[in-house]
Design an enzyme around this catalytic site. Sequence first.
Site, mmCIF file in Angstrom:
data_model
loop_
_atom_site.group_PDB
_atom_site.id
_atom_site.type_symbol
_atom_site.label_atom_id
_atom_site.label_comp_id
_atom_site.label_asym_id
_atom_site.label_seq_id
_atom_site.Cartn_x
_atom_site.Cartn_y
_atom_site.Cartn_z
ATOM 1 N N GLU A 79 0.843 -1.189 0.000
ATOM 2 C CA GLU A 79 0.000 0.000 0.000
ATOM 3 C C GLU A 79 0.884 1.246 0.000
ATOM 4 O OE1 GLU A 79 -1.559 -1.110 4.349
ATOM 5 O OE2 GLU A 79 -2.144 0.901 3.793
ATOM 6 N N CYS A 111 -3.575 -3.390 4.320
ATOM 7 C CA CYS A 111 -2.670 -4.414 4.867
ATOM 8 C C CYS A 111 -3.105 -5.834 4.509
ATOM 9 C CB CYS A 111 -2.589 -4.278 6.385
ATOM 10 S SG CYS A 111 -2.144 -2.635 6.921
ATOM 11 N N HIS A 233 -2.961 -9.720 12.209
ATOM 12 C CA HIS A 233 -2.345 -8.535 11.615
ATOM 13 C C HIS A 233 -1.844 -7.653 12.761
ATOM 14 C CE1 HIS A 233 -1.404 -4.947 9.585
ATOM 15 N NE2 HIS A 233 -2.422 -4.271 10.093
ATOM 16 N N SER A 309 -7.458 -2.126 6.355
ATOM 17 C CA SER A 309 -8.433 -1.050 6.570
ATOM 18 C C SER A 309 -9.195 -0.750 5.300
ATOM 19 C CB SER A 309 -7.701 0.218 7.021
ATOM 20 O OG SER A 309 -7.230 0.038 8.328
HETATM 21 N N1 CAA Z 1 1.516 3.289 30.687
HETATM 22 C C1 CAA Z 1 0.893 2.186 30.215
HETATM 23 N N2 CAA Z 1 -0.133 2.256 29.313
HETATM 24 C C2 CAA Z 1 -0.526 3.466 28.894
HETATM 25 C C3 CAA Z 1 0.069 4.647 29.343
HETATM 26 C C4 CAA Z 1 1.130 4.526 30.295
HETATM 27 N N3 CAA Z 1 1.773 5.594 30.776
HETATM 28 N N4 CAA Z 1 -0.529 5.682 28.747
HETATM 29 C C5 CAA Z 1 -1.493 5.175 27.923
HETATM 30 N N5 CAA Z 1 -1.489 3.842 28.017
HETATM 31 C C6 CAA Z 1 -2.329 2.896 27.306
HETATM 32 C C7 CAA Z 1 -3.784 3.328 27.247
HETATM 33 O O1 CAA Z 1 -4.471 2.999 28.444
HETATM 34 C C8 CAA Z 1 -4.266 2.527 26.056
HETATM 35 O O2 CAA Z 1 -4.484 1.187 26.463
HETATM 36 P P1 CAA Z 1 -5.864 0.457 26.068
HETATM 37 O O3 CAA Z 1 -5.923 0.489 24.579
HETATM 38 O O4 CAA Z 1 -5.680 -0.928 26.619
HETATM 39 O O5 CAA Z 1 -6.945 1.243 26.687
HETATM 40 C C9 CAA Z 1 -3.047 2.510 25.142
HETATM 41 O O6 CAA Z 1 -1.922 2.872 25.933
HETATM 42 C C10 CAA Z 1 -3.133 3.478 23.964
HETATM 43 O O7 CAA Z 1 -3.299 4.775 24.459
HETATM 44 P P2 CAA Z 1 -4.497 5.712 23.972
HETATM 45 O O8 CAA Z 1 -5.812 5.027 24.178
HETATM 46 O O9 CAA Z 1 -4.305 7.048 24.604
HETATM 47 O O10 CAA Z 1 -4.371 5.774 22.398
HETATM 48 P P3 CAA Z 1 -3.346 6.573 21.491
HETATM 49 O O11 CAA Z 1 -3.694 8.001 21.477
HETATM 50 O O12 CAA Z 1 -1.932 6.201 21.793
HETATM 51 O O13 CAA Z 1 -3.695 5.958 20.077
HETATM 52 C C11 CAA Z 1 -4.045 4.389 18.379
HETATM 53 C C12 CAA Z 1 -3.716 4.571 19.860
HETATM 54 C C13 CAA Z 1 -5.386 5.072 18.103
HETATM 55 C C14 CAA Z 1 -4.151 2.933 18.055
HETATM 56 C C15 CAA Z 1 -2.920 5.061 17.551
HETATM 57 O O14 CAA Z 1 -1.706 4.427 17.803
HETATM 58 C C16 CAA Z 1 -3.188 5.053 16.067
HETATM 59 O O15 CAA Z 1 -3.935 5.894 15.530
HETATM 60 N N6 CAA Z 1 -2.520 4.113 15.343
HETATM 61 C C17 CAA Z 1 -2.649 3.992 13.891
HETATM 62 C C18 CAA Z 1 -3.899 3.261 13.482
HETATM 63 C C19 CAA Z 1 -3.853 1.792 13.816
HETATM 64 O O16 CAA Z 1 -2.817 1.182 13.938
HETATM 65 N N7 CAA Z 1 -5.043 1.193 13.944
HETATM 66 C C20 CAA Z 1 -5.140 -0.234 14.194
HETATM 67 C C21 CAA Z 1 -6.328 -0.858 13.525
HETATM 68 S S1 CAA Z 1 -6.289 -0.502 11.763
HETATM 69 C C22 CAA Z 1 -5.128 -1.605 11.131
HETATM 70 O O17 CAA Z 1 -4.796 -2.552 11.764
HETATM 71 C C23 CAA Z 1 -4.560 -1.328 9.783
HETATM 72 C C24 CAA Z 1 -3.191 -0.778 9.950
HETATM 73 O O18 CAA Z 1 -2.203 -1.506 9.886
HETATM 74 C C25 CAA Z 1 -3.050 0.669 10.174
#
Ligand code: CAA
Length: 388
Positions: A79, A111, A233, A309
Amino acid sequence: MSVGIDEISFYTSNYYLDLRTLAQVQGADPEKYYTGIGQEKMAIAAPDEDIVTMAANAALPLVERIGPEAVGTLLFATETGIDQSKAAGIYVHRLLGLHSNCRVVELKQACYSATAAIQMACALVARQPERRVMVIASDIARYDLDTPGEATQGCGAVALLISADPRLVSLDPEVGNYTEDVMDFWRPNYRSTALVDGKYSTKIYLKALKRAWEQFRQASPLTFSDFSRFCYHLPFSRMAQKAHQQLVKLNRADLSPAEQAAQIDATLLYNRIIGNSYTASMYIGLASLLENTAEDLAGQRIGFFSYGSGCVAEFFSGRVVAGYRRALHSEHHRALLNARREICYEEYLKLYRQQVPCDGGEHTFPEGTTGRFRLAGIFHHKREYIPC
Ligand code: CAA
């Protein structure tokens, strides 16, 4: 006759950024990355590296073993396309010296497309069992700076040989698919970074898993308890842990947290230190499982959940073949990962900001890759690849 994965080889860049460094610059807690999303490092492509050079580097060990004449078809999944028209695999075809009778095509569906390529390859092999098909998945995951996606970048390529009577994993014909038109993650042609609705994308991933699994259960006689390991994945390793928890719950499986973890942990090891490699990530996860499990997996069933996605998902299954260890490239992969160099935040920014020139001029790229092929430059809109 069984058909499936005969050999796997992967490649990733020789540079990585430790997510502790990113956290420090952002003033964030490193545990958010190390534990929260389950990622430690992300591979960053060298200035003279792209999906073609990574793909050729991944495939080279396979071609060196079977010879360039033996590949009848090359399916290239990505991609991170570099051309709207020409298949990236054609450059790889030349770099690897494949036969002019070899068919080459590129496939796209986020993916997921490597899985589509593998299913097509299995169908081709079933028709002509003496032929071998090479599937290459190669991607560079890029998000905007200072977005939640930034820590989930990475890059890598994986090459898989699909054949009759495979030496690694024999694939079952039954699959479960799920497709839905959603905007969870996408990259319009005019953008070099993906757009993503992050939280929504994780929800859609889990929904697609449920629906693909349900359809798989209708198509296949296998039940949850027939599987000893699961490959998901891997956009980041915590996603697989969440997915597996959901599948365990859905099937009301009586497994302790340690037993659940044992079903996926070995698949996560390489991806935790490479990052997302989109199409390649689940298959690097399979290499990680086969190469890092002390127990002999021969005869055991693996469940695969492939997600792209947009979205298309597929649940499918395979059985590990007796003697599989003899066909692995474990030492080569470990040496590749151990030889990487950590870069500082400033070097990361410099590599991140390198643009693909589009003025039609003559542009050479600085040497950076330690791989066997490099992108020497772009001259009059033509990419020039050379062996190192
Ligand atoms: N210590 C331990 N854990 C902590 C922490 C700390 N100090 N601070 C935060 N966390 C944890 C949170 O509790 C959360 O855990 P849970 O999910 O178990 O609740 C985790 O860290 C993530 O934190 P946030 O919820 O605040 O989320 P974020 O702002 O970091 O964003 C995300 C996470 C949305 C996945 C982001 O990384 C993102 O947009 N990623 C790209 C999109 C993606 O990968 N999507 C996956 C599905 S799509 C797909 O699979 C296709 C692909 O390849 C892209």
